[in-house]
Design an enzyme around this catalytic site. Sequence first.
Site, PDB file in Angstrom:
ATOM      1  N   SER A 236       1.166  -1.403  -0.289  1.00 30.83           N
ATOM      2  CA  SER A 236      -0.171   0.205  -0.291  1.00 30.83           C
ATOM      3  C   SER A 236       1.003   0.767  -0.308  1.00 30.83           C
ATOM      4  O   SER A 236       1.652   1.444   0.373  1.00 30.83           O
ATOM      5  CB  SER A 236      -0.869  -0.225   1.278  1.00 30.83           C
ATOM      6  OG  SER A 236      -0.293   0.478   2.611  1.00 30.83           O
ATOM      7  N   ASP A 237       0.339   2.048  -0.165  1.00 26.70           N
ATOM      8  CA  ASP A 237       0.833   3.776  -0.137  1.00 26.70           C
ATOM      9  C   ASP A 237       0.848   4.059   1.045  1.00 26.70           C
ATOM     10  O   ASP A 237       0.348   3.024   2.109  1.00 26.70           O
ATOM     11  CB  ASP A 237      -0.110   4.444  -1.174  1.00 26.70           C
ATOM     12  CG  ASP A 237       0.749   5.984  -1.432  1.00 26.70           C
ATOM     13  OD1 ASP A 237       2.250   6.032  -0.530  1.00 26.70           O
ATOM     14  OD2 ASP A 237       0.438   6.845  -1.946  1.00 26.70           O
ATOM     15  N   TRP A 238       1.534   4.591   1.567  1.00 27.48           N
ATOM     16  CA  TRP A 238       1.227   5.165   3.288  1.00 27.48           C
ATOM     17  C   TRP A 238       0.170   5.671   3.446  1.00 27.48           C
ATOM     18  O   TRP A 238      -0.750   6.373   3.520  1.00 27.48           O
ATOM     19  CB  TRP A 238       2.575   5.893   4.065  1.00 27.48           C
ATOM     20  CG  TRP A 238       4.013   5.569   3.923  1.00 27.48           C
ATOM     21  CD1 TRP A 238       4.589   5.894   5.368  1.00 27.48           C
ATOM     22  CD2 TRP A 238       4.521   4.827   3.342  1.00 27.48           C
ATOM     23  NE1 TRP A 238       6.044   5.099   4.874  1.00 27.48           N
ATOM     24  CE2 TRP A 238       6.015   4.209   4.271  1.00 27.48           C
ATOM     25  CE3 TRP A 238       5.085   3.536   1.917  1.00 27.48           C
ATOM     26  CZ2 TRP A 238       6.747   3.362   3.682  1.00 27.48           C
ATOM     27  CZ3 TRP A 238       5.446   3.077   2.091  1.00 27.48           C
ATOM     28  CH2 TRP A 238       6.575   2.665   2.897  1.00 27.48           C
ATOM     29  N   ASP A 239      -0.355   5.019   4.554  1.00 26.02           N
ATOM     30  CA  ASP A 239      -1.470   4.549   5.504  1.00 26.02           C
ATOM     31  C   ASP A 239      -3.085   5.379   4.507  1.00 26.02           C
ATOM     32  O   ASP A 239      -3.560   5.539   4.439  1.00 26.02           O
ATOM     33  CB  ASP A 239      -1.630   6.717   6.399  1.00 26.02           C
ATOM     34  CG  ASP A 239      -0.058   6.752   7.885  1.00 26.02           C
ATOM     35  OD1 ASP A 239      -0.868   5.283   8.027  1.00 26.02           O
ATOM     36  OD2 ASP A 239      -0.104   6.952   6.836  1.00 26.02           O
TER      37      ASP A 239
END
Length: 130
Positions: free
Chosen positions: A24-27
């Site tokens: 995933s992308d961060w958060d």
Amino acid sequence: AAESADLLTAVLRERWGFDGWVMSDWDAVHTTAGALTAGLDMEMPAGARYGAPLREAVRDGRIPEAAVDRAVRRVLSVRDRLGLLDEAPAPRPERDAASGARLALRVATAGATLLRNEGAALPLTGAAAR
């Protein structure tokens, strides 16, 4: 996108033949089951959805253990192909903040552009600023 089975599974893996793992992308992960079952293999950065919530969801039977196995298999198979499972990772080098700051200054200086305000064109106003 972190919960899109159409993108992560149908397009990326089935249509394009991608055989790596998806992080995933961060958060960017908002649910545990939705992301994992859609085909997201790793949550970054801290495991807010894939840490304790994932463990609990598997224990409670809300997520099949096979879905976790599939994600782990994808991560480990790529690491194996790259030889990253054969030996302990090399220690991380010490961070040299002063050197990084000097490099950032050199990059900024090299990329700077000086402008001459011929004809009083700056600052842009009115239609020219849009």
